[in-house]
Design an enzyme around this catalytic site. Structure first.
Site, mmCIF file in Angstrom:
data_model
loop_
_atom_site.group_PDB
_atom_site.id
_atom_site.type_symbol
_atom_site.label_atom_id
_atom_site.label_comp_id
_atom_site.label_asym_id
_atom_site.label_seq_id
_atom_site.Cartn_x
_atom_site.Cartn_y
_atom_site.Cartn_z
ATOM 1 N N ASP A 93 -5.508 2.310 -3.933
ATOM 2 C CA ASP A 93 -6.749 2.124 -3.175
ATOM 3 C C ASP A 93 -7.046 3.330 -2.296
ATOM 4 O OD1 ASP A 93 -4.795 1.675 -1.253
ATOM 5 O OD2 ASP A 93 -5.726 -0.126 -0.431
ATOM 6 N N ASP B 179 -0.736 1.247 -4.774
ATOM 7 C CA ASP B 179 -1.702 0.254 -5.266
ATOM 8 C C ASP B 179 -3.062 0.872 -5.551
ATOM 9 O OD1 ASP B 179 -2.277 0.557 -2.506
ATOM 10 O OD2 ASP B 179 -3.244 -1.405 -2.450
ATOM 11 N N ASP C 201 -2.021 6.276 -3.984
ATOM 12 C CA ASP C 201 -0.867 5.563 -3.439
ATOM 13 C C ASP C 201 -0.464 4.449 -4.407
ATOM 14 O OD1 ASP C 201 -3.018 3.880 -2.983
ATOM 15 O OD2 ASP C 201 -2.405 3.292 -0.977
ATOM 16 N N SER D 23 0.821 -1.200 0.000
ATOM 17 C CA SER D 23 0.000 0.000 0.000
ATOM 18 C C SER D 23 0.865 1.265 0.000
ATOM 19 C CB SER D 23 -0.975 -0.031 1.180
ATOM 20 O OG SER D 23 -1.949 0.969 1.059
#
Length: 568
Positions: free
Chosen positions: A304, A302, A300, A145
């Protein structure tokens, strides 16, 4: 087996050079050996996340094989049909993400489990979407993340496209614990899996399906889309879907931060690739000033989580997760109301550490609010429950840490969805003659001035967890009766499942058991204290409300100081 025995076992293996070199360098450093081998990287309901490197307490191909083997045994225990439905695997742009994805497919393939693997980095929400679209039995995304570059992780998703709940995570952990040797795990080479047709490389048709679903979010078809937007993927996987999505939504003046469009696991332009941090917006702000952008967006690695900054005079102001959530919620509900499609049984889902401003907004529209524990898996679990029961119609879910979900073709927080919706929302309010900051001021004026803060304490190393648990137990044993001069009217202990009121009555909490304490004060301000599920830290969340911005800020500072005293 002792840490020294584990160390020697690893040294005796035929390791890749980079791991062998790291272990050789710590041969005489007992503390370093202890830190790398005293445990395996823990696997919780959010999967596992840790520092890259050699050892059982590090993210490397061997610890990846171990968790992949646990997942494979779990799937195999559910029958041949589960194996054939297979696993979707996605990954972000971090170091070793692609390698770890391939290792996962190789271990699954050794069990005859089909893998669907993306050829390039793709966002976590797209992984969730793809699990549902392909009717896969599970999903895996390799990501840490928004953590710094030295981290990576492994997150597991169920067949509903949501992160695993504790029950299923515990089953995988049990299978991992039964593995005799981490070095004896079988892994089939990818070329053999291709020959056996046990692996499918996902192509652009799945990207197009996700984009088509994203376009269903567009509500205001006729608003002028002449806004100037700046977008940065922070070197991550949001680059393609967010850029293409904004163009498909009709935004023609989208400026990409080129330095941060390079997908690089070193994240060379930022210390932390975290859109919650103002530092991550520095280059976006410079570009915004050059082109006169109204709105800055950042995802960010990834994709999400979404961060948003709004032009405010000569500079840009970063919205908090709670502020953006309130803006989105009001926009979504008012739009549905105007269109005559606001359901009578609508519900908003938020976590227990998210601002109460959203609940006040929802109430004004006749919409219920349901709280969940921290973690989007609990919001996804409620979505599935309401689909089954019909008790509520889901309208929006969010948490204070920049995670939001609008439409349920994804079952995790989705920064791609929200980036498009925020751009549409900002364009709509621009046609009304005001900015998102001015709309936020309107909400505060109507509902009260809500302010929140987050305090974090680090608990690093082998003794960190013990120290954190000791601190929480000490707090339970000596619960304060007032905070900053405000009496505590209720203590919610989610570990014990109790709500204890000042007059002595004790109620029962209905949420799952978790090590969280929440203190609700006489004026409805609150403090929640919880260990992080993914990082070695304890977090203290604070929420206050005042009649003016100044009063709320003063109260927030007073409560923050008091909290620092009780969590030392």
């Amino acid at each position: 087996m002792s840490v020294q025995q584990l160390y020697k076992q690893w040294v005796q293996q035929s390791l890749p050079d980079y791991l062998a070199t790291e272990l050789a360098a710590i041969a005489s450093d007992e503390q370093a050996i202890e830190e790398r081998f005293y445990q395996y990287v823990s696997f919780g309901t959010g999967g596992m996340r840790g520092v890259l490197g050699a050892g059982t307490n590090r993210m490397n191909i061997y610890t990846i094989r171990r968790v992949a083997e646990g997942l494979a045994r779990y799937i195999a225990s559910n029958g041949e049909a589960a194996k054939q439905r297979g696993v979707v695997i996605a990954y972000d742009t971090r170091h070793f993400s692609y390698e770890f994805a391939c290792e996962t497919a190789s271990v699954l393939g050794a069990h005859g489990i089909h893998s669907y693997v993306y050829k390039e980095a793709r966002p976590t929400p797209q992984l969730s979407f793809t699990v549902r679209r392909l009717n896969a039995y599970a999903g895996v995304v390799i990501t840490a993340s928004h953590n710094p570059k030295q981290y990576n992780g492994f997150k597991v998703y169920g067949e509903d496209g949501a992160q695993l709940t504790p029950q299923f995570a515990n089953e995988i952990v049990a299978h991992m614990a039964a593995i005799d040797s981490i070095f004896a795990i079988e892994a089939t080479e990818l070329v053999i899996l291709e020959q056996q047709e046990t692996i499918t490389w996902l192509a652009s048709d799945v990207d197009q399906a996700y984009l088509t679903s994203l376009l269903t979010l567009k509500d205001n078809q006729d608003i002028a889309l002449d806004m100037k937007l700046v977008y940065t993927p922070l070197h991550g996987a949001g680059l393609v879907p967010v850029s293409e999505g904004l163009r498909a939504f009709g935004f023609q003046q989208v400026y990409l931060v080129e330095q941060q469009a390079v997908q690089d696991g070193d994240f060379p332009t930022v210390l932390y690739p975290n859109p919650e941090e103002a530092e991550a917006f520095e280059l976006a702000m410079k570009l915004g000033e050059q082109v006169g952008a109204d709105l800055l967006l950042a995802t960010d690695p990834d994709a999400d989580r979404l961060g948003v900054a709004i032009k405010n005079g000569e500079h840009y102001e970063l919205l908090t997760g709670n502020q953006l959530g309130a803006l989105l919620l009001h926009y979504l509900l008012s739009t549905k109301q105007q269109q005559g499609i606001l359901p009578d049984n609508g519900v908003v889902l938020k976590t227990i550490v998210t601002s109460e401003l959203g609940a006040c907004i929802a109430e004004k529209f006749g919409v219920a609010t349901v709280n969940t524990l921290t973690g989007f898996k609990y919001i996804a679990e409620k979505i599935a429950e309401y689909e089954q029961t019909g008790d509520y119609t889901y309208l929006f879910g969010y948490e204070e840490s920049y995670g939001y979900l609008i439409e349920t073709f994804v079952r995790d927080k989705d920064a791609v969805q929200v980036a498009l919706k925020v751009a549409e929302m900002a364009a709509f309010y621009k046609t009304q003659g005001y900015t998102l900051l001015e709309q936020l001021a309107n909400l505060y004026s109507e509902y009260g001035y809500y302010k929140e803060a987050l305090l974090s304490q680090q608990f690093e190393g082998k003794n960190g967890q013990e120290e954190m648990q000791t601190m929480l137990q000490r707090l339970r044993d000596n619960m304060p009766t007032e905070i900053a001069g405000l009496p505590v009217k209720c203590v919610e202990d989610y570990l014990r499942g109790t709500a204890t009121f000042v007059e002595g009555t004790v109620g029962t909490l209905t949420l799952p058991q978790e090590n969280v304490l929440k203190l609700i004060l006489e004026d409805d301000s609150w403090i929640a204290i919880r260990p992080s599920g993914t990082e070695p830290k304890c977090k203290s969340y604070i929420g206050v409300v005042g009649k003016t911005a100044e009063q709320a800020q003063q109260k927030l500072e007073q409560v923050k100081q008091a909290v620092l005293e009780i969590v030392r």
